[in-house]
Design a protein around this motif. Structure first.
Motif, PDB file in Angstrom:
ATOM      1  N   GLU A   1      38.166  41.738  36.349  1.00 22.49           N
ATOM      2  CA  GLU A   1      38.196  42.586  37.553  1.00 22.49           C
ATOM      3  C   GLU A   1      37.431  43.888  37.291  1.00 22.49           C
TER       4      GLU A   1
ATOM      5  N   SER B   1      46.172  39.073  50.126  1.00 24.29           N
ATOM      6  CA  SER B   1      45.425  39.278  48.881  1.00 24.29           C
ATOM      7  C   SER B   1      44.532  38.079  48.592  1.00 24.29           C
ATOM      8  N   VAL B   2      43.525  38.309  47.734  1.00 21.92           N
ATOM      9  CA  VAL B   2      42.582  37.233  47.436  1.00 21.92           C
ATOM     10  C   VAL B   2      43.151  36.145  46.524  1.00 21.92           C
TER      11      VAL B   2
HETATM   12  N1  GLN Z   1      41.110  42.745  42.947  1.00 25.11           N
HETATM   13  C1  GLN Z   1      40.543  42.454  44.237  1.00 25.11           C
HETATM   14  C2  GLN Z   1      39.427  43.439  44.511  1.00 25.11           C
HETATM   15  O1  GLN Z   1      39.493  44.513  44.226  1.00 25.11           O
HETATM   16  C3  GLN Z   1      41.599  42.564  45.272  1.00 25.11           C
HETATM   17  C4  GLN Z   1      41.093  42.325  46.650  1.00 25.11           C
HETATM   18  C5  GLN Z   1      42.088  41.592  47.529  1.00 25.11           C
HETATM   19  O2  GLN Z   1      43.023  40.964  47.065  1.00 25.11           O
HETATM   20  N2  GLN Z   1      41.813  41.587  48.817  1.00 25.11           N
HETATM   21  O3  GLN Z   1      38.424  43.231  45.016  1.00 25.11           O
END
Ligand code: GLN
Length: 321
Positions: A160, A260-261
């Motif tokens: 990340e 969340s992704v």
């Molecule tokens: N860690 C991902 C990002 O920063 C989280 C984004 C998400 O879950 N929408 O891009």
């Protein structure tokens, strides 16, 4: 007379089986660990006022929390800054994607704490003189919300940090505006570690419940943040939690939530329950397709819509997605 199912006996495995039949969406591929997620993974859990936690199959399978951490970072930032975080971050919905390279016009502040710009700043506002101290404070705070000791997936955190180009861009932009006061790289490092915290559906449901019950964890009884902080956070989840899909979400599901992704969604139904639904394939708003379907169904079945009970026949057409 309400003939609603009792949440204490509601059949989450049946709901899981129903939403598993939905097969649209794409697994997010920004980092290898997300790209490799099992698209058939699906879990649901609810946490109730009496401290009981009910769950479906796979509710003990762990995944990185990703943006579902943002409400909790906002809560910790509000608490640690004694509310000053509200002067440093906007609370208006953007109508744009989570990682849009855009700040509030005129102020250079992040638009709200539920998009990446805002979460980079809330993570930087949490108490601690350096990256390690803020990491530790965040992990302890999230663990208190969950009612158990959580840990970071170090590989996810590293990737990340390394691959989050848009987050680096946002942090530099906020530095240029004077709204971020730690180094851009430190801000991304802390946010990346927060996104990489491992939870399962049960832990995430308890986290959502802690916000839904005025900041008090219903399992441990700990007052994690004051009630006014929890209320502020849930308000912003309601308006901004599903990014540019927030209006559509509130109409159809009607429960403050954060997507969340990783495909997780945390829901906080004030005074009623906390819930987590997770399944990796995402729609165009970055929201889990099955998670959305399950949330909608849960809200209808249990009458959770904060603006009215949508479950009984009203003669009105059912809301479209
Ligand atoms: N860690 C991902 C990002 O920063 C989280 C984004 C998400 O879950 N929408 O891009």
């Amino acid at each position: 007379m309400s003939r609603r199912p009792d949440p204490r006996t509601y059949d989450l495995d049946r709901l899981r089986a129903e939403v598993l039949a939905e097969d649209g969406g794409e697994v997010h591929d920004s980092i290898p660990q997300l790209a490799e997620a099992d698209s058939g993974f699906c879990a649901l859990a609810i946490a109730l006022p009496d401290g009981s936690v009910r769950s479906s199959a796979q509710a003990d399978v762990r995944f990185s929390v990703q943006s579902a951490v943002k409400p909790f970072l906002f809560a910790l930032a509000l608490f640690d800054t004694d509310g000053e975080a509200l002067d440093r971050i906007g609370i208006e919905p953007t109508g744009e994607a989570f990682d849009a390279i855009k700040l509030e016009s005129g102020t250079g502040r992040p638009p709200n704490p539920m998009v990446n710009a805002g979460a980079l700043l809330t993570a930087a506002l949490v108490d601690g003189d350096d990256v390690a101290a803020r990491d530790e404070r965040i992990l302890a705070g999230l663990s208190a919300f969950a009612g158990r000791a959580l840990e970071v997936d170090e590989e996810v955190a590293r990737d990340e940090h390394l691959l989050g180009d848009r987050n680096h861009a946002l942090a530099h932009l906020m530095r240029a505006e004077g709204t971020l006061r730690v180094s851009a790289d430190d801000a991304v490092a802390v946010y990346a570690r927060a996104c990489a915290v491992l939870v399962d559906a049960e832990a995430l449901a308890v986290m959502g419940a802690t916000l839904a019950f005025g900041g008090r964890n219903p399992v441990t009884g700990e007052q994690v943040v004051p009630a006014d902080v929890a209320r502020d956070v849930v308000s912003v989840m309601a308006t901004c939690g599903v990014y540019d899909g927030s209006g559509r979400w509130m109409r159809a599901v009607g429960v403050p939530a954060k997507s969340s992704v990783s495909g997780a969604i945390v829901l906080s139904a004030p005074g009623r329950l906390g819930a987590a639904v997770v399944s990796p394939p995402l729609d165009g708003y970055g929201t889990s397709v099955r998670g959305h379907a399950a949330s909608r169904r849960l809200s209808d079945d249990l009458g959770l819509h904060v603006f009215g009970d949508t479950g009984e026949p009203t003669g009105m057409p059912a809301p479209r997605d």
